[in-house]
Design an enzyme around this catalytic site. Structure first.
Site, short mmCIF file in Angstrom:
data_model
loop_
_atom_site.label_atom_id
_atom_site.label_comp_id
_atom_site.label_asym_id
_atom_site.label_seq_id
_atom_site.Cartn_x
_atom_site.Cartn_y
_atom_site.Cartn_z
N ASN A 1 2.97 8.63 -16.45
CA ASN A 1 1.55 8.62 -16.07
C ASN A 1 1.05 10.04 -15.87
OD1 ASN A 1 0.12 5.89 -15.59
ND2 ASN A 1 2.23 5.56 -14.90
N ARG B 1 13.04 10.69 8.42
CA ARG B 1 11.78 10.34 7.80
C ARG B 1 10.62 11.16 8.37
NH1 ARG B 1 10.53 6.35 3.80
NH2 ARG B 1 8.40 6.91 3.36
N ARG C 1 7.64 6.74 -2.22
CA ARG C 1 7.79 6.79 -0.75
C ARG C 1 6.50 6.39 -0.07
NH1 ARG C 1 13.08 7.19 -0.05
NH2 ARG C 1 13.89 8.47 -1.71
N ILE C 2 6.59 5.55 0.91
CA ILE C 2 5.42 5.19 1.71
C ILE C 2 4.89 6.45 2.38
CG2 ILE C 2 4.64 3.87 3.71
CD1 ILE C 2 6.90 1.82 2.89
N ASN D 1 -3.69 5.31 -6.23
CA ASN D 1 -2.38 4.88 -6.71
C ASN D 1 -2.59 3.96 -7.90
OD1 ASN D 1 0.46 4.37 -6.72
ND2 ASN D 1 0.11 2.42 -5.66
N HIS E 1 -0.65 0.69 -9.43
CA HIS E 1 0.38 -0.29 -9.08
C HIS E 1 0.47 -1.34 -10.18
CE1 HIS E 1 2.88 -2.90 -6.60
NE2 HIS E 1 2.13 -3.90 -7.04
N LEU F 1 0.10 -0.91 2.82
CA LEU F 1 0.68 -0.80 1.49
C LEU F 1 -0.01 -1.66 0.43
CD1 LEU F 1 3.05 1.01 1.02
CD2 LEU F 1 4.56 -0.96 1.26
N ASP F 2 -0.37 -1.03 -0.69
CA ASP F 2 -0.93 -1.73 -1.85
C ASP F 2 -2.14 -2.60 -1.49
OD1 ASP F 2 1.10 -0.63 -3.40
OD2 ASP F 2 2.39 -2.38 -3.25
N GLU G 1 -1.75 1.65 -18.34
CA GLU G 1 -1.86 2.64 -17.26
C GLU G 1 -2.28 4.00 -17.82
OE1 GLU G 1 1.95 2.54 -15.19
OE2 GLU G 1 1.20 0.96 -13.86
N1 NHR Z 1 1.55 4.81 1.04
C1 NHR Z 1 0.61 4.17 1.71
N2 NHR Z 1 0.39 4.54 2.98
N3 NHR Z 1 -0.14 3.18 1.18
C2 NHR Z 1 0.08 2.80 -0.10
O1 NHR Z 1 -0.65 1.82 -0.61
C3 NHR Z 1 1.07 3.44 -0.86
C4 NHR Z 1 1.82 4.45 -0.24
C5 NHR Z 1 2.84 5.11 -0.93
C6 NHR Z 1 3.15 4.74 -2.21
C7 NHR Z 1 2.86 3.27 -4.19
C8 NHR Z 1 3.46 1.88 -4.02
C9 NHR Z 1 3.42 1.04 -5.26
O2 NHR Z 1 2.62 1.31 -6.16
C10 NHR Z 1 2.44 3.72 -2.83
C11 NHR Z 1 1.39 3.07 -2.17
C12 NHR Z 1 6.88 2.69 -2.61
C13 NHR Z 1 7.03 1.70 -1.65
C14 NHR Z 1 8.25 1.64 -0.79
O3 NHR Z 1 8.54 0.62 -0.19
C15 NHR Z 1 5.99 0.79 -1.50
C16 NHR Z 1 4.84 0.86 -2.29
C17 NHR Z 1 4.70 1.86 -3.23
C18 NHR Z 1 5.72 2.77 -3.40
N4 NHR Z 1 9.05 2.72 -0.65
C19 NHR Z 1 10.27 2.81 0.15
C20 NHR Z 1 10.03 3.71 1.38
O4 NHR Z 1 10.76 3.53 2.37
C21 NHR Z 1 11.40 3.43 -0.61
C22 NHR Z 1 11.74 2.64 -1.84
C23 NHR Z 1 12.79 3.33 -2.69
O5 NHR Z 1 13.18 4.49 -2.41
O6 NHR Z 1 13.21 2.73 -3.68
O7 NHR Z 1 9.17 4.61 1.30
O8 NHR Z 1 4.17 0.05 -5.34
C1 GAR Z 2 4.37 3.17 -13.26
O1 GAR Z 2 4.38 2.15 -14.20
C2 GAR Z 2 3.77 2.71 -11.96
O2 GAR Z 2 2.87 1.65 -12.11
C3 GAR Z 2 4.97 2.24 -11.22
O3 GAR Z 2 6.04 3.04 -11.61
C4 GAR Z 2 5.79 3.57 -12.90
C5 GAR Z 2 5.99 5.05 -12.87
O4 GAR Z 2 6.22 5.54 -14.13
N1 GAR Z 2 4.75 2.36 -9.83
C6 GAR Z 2 5.42 1.63 -8.97
O5 GAR Z 2 6.17 0.73 -9.29
C7 GAR Z 2 5.20 2.02 -7.55
N2 GAR Z 2 5.98 1.19 -6.72
P1 GAR Z 2 6.04 7.09 -14.43
O6 GAR Z 2 6.88 7.87 -13.43
O7 GAR Z 2 6.64 7.23 -15.80
O8 GAR Z 2 4.60 7.40 -14.39
#
Ligand code: NHR
Ligand code: GAR
Length: 226
Positions: free
Chosen positions: A19, A70, A96-97, A112, A114, A149-150, A179
């Site tokens: 992306n 964290r 990462r959140i 973001n 998603h 989140l999301d 995307e």
């Molecule tokens: N942060 C906030 N505050 N709000 C959102 O909507 C966010 C965000 C950070 C990232 C992307 C999201 C997705 O597109 C995103 C949205 C990672 C996790 C997660 O659980 C959740 C949602 C998204 C990205 N992360 C774990 C953590 O503890 C680690 C997971 C791993 O390392 O595999 O951060 O889905």
């Molecule tokens: C994207 O498809 C995005 O939608 C998804 O990961 C891919 C990242 O690809 N995001 C998530 O699943 C967040 N949880 P990229 O690194 O090649 O852009």
């Protein structure tokens, strides 16, 4: 804005950065009138960092695992982002959140993408879950990031029809192709003022956006939002 009035964008990645590449390509092609001022990653080995360097963008490597906890990582990300001071923060496969206070600092200025038609399928493994549920449609959503989140307001979605015999892999490919279209487009909408966030609600063409704009795989942008 920079001194030529361009939106200054920082991109957060964790992985391959396809992306990010689509955004870099849109800037290079003149389809996106913005300046990519920084790419940050929580993963120092993310391939997307090489894409950024190739494009001459400053990179910031924050190795998540090298922080004591964290809270320390969150504080450093917050400090770096404030130092960079972008107009817009773009999450592109960032895993990462993000801490509430960082989201709040950039309220209305963090996007973001998603891989689901939000509010359906927040969280992980969206392709697998949509296929298992026998859905007809799947897709991807550009949304405003809020602390929850999301759950931020969706702005633009790309929709694909699930084919007979569709696999997770084939579905992911079709959705990701989308995307690469909608993310640069949505950033350009912000850059040109077509899209705005007022009190964290999206407005498109001067009207509140009550439902996301939708682009279908087989057609162009639906409705009046050309
Ligand atoms: N942060 C906030 N505050 N709000 C959102 O909507 C966010 C965000 C950070 C990232 C992307 C999201 C997705 O597109 C995103 C949205 C990672 C996790 C997660 O659980 C959740 C949602 C998204 C990205 N992360 C774990 C953590 O503890 C680690 C997971 C791993 O390392 O595999 O951060 O889905
Ligand atoms: C994207 O498809 C995005 O939608 C998804 O990961 C891919 C990242 O690809 N995001 C998530 O699943 C967040 N949880 P990229 O690194 O090649 O852009």
């Amino acid at each position: 804005m920079n001194d030529t009035g361009k939106l200054r964008v920082a991109v957060l990645i964790s992985g391959s950065g396809t992306n990010l590449q689509a955004i870099i390509d849109a800037v290079a092609a003149g389809r996106l009138n913005a300046e990519l001022i920084a790419v940050l990653s929580d993963n120092p080995d993310a391939y997307g960092l090489q894409r950024a360097e190739q494009a001459g963008i400053v990179t910031y490597r924050l190795d998540f695992h090298s922080f004591a906890d964290r809270t320390d990582y969150d504080a450093e990300l917050h400090r770096q982002l404030r130092h960079i001071d972008p107009d817009l923060v773009v999450l592109a496969g960032y895993m990462r959140i993000i801490a509430d206070r960082t989201v709040e600092h950039f309220a209305g200025r963090m996007l973001n993408v998603h891989p689901s038609l939000l509010p359906a399928y927040p969280g992980l493994h969206t392709y697998r879950r949509a296929l298992a549920a026998g859905e007809t449609w799947h897709g991807t959503t550009v949304h405003l990031v809020i602390p929850e989140l999301d759950a931020g307001p969706p702005v633009l979605q790309y929709r694909v029809k699930i084919h007979p015999g569709e696999t997770e892999q084939s579905l992911r490919e079709r959705v990701q192709t989308g995307e690469y279209r909608i993310y640069p487009l949505c950033i350009q909408w912000l850059a040109e003022g077509k899209l705005e966030f007022r009190e964290q609600q999206p407005w498109l063409d001067g009207r509140p956006l009550t439902a996301p704009a939708i682009i279908d795989e087989t057609t162009e942008l639906k409705d009046q939002h050309g």
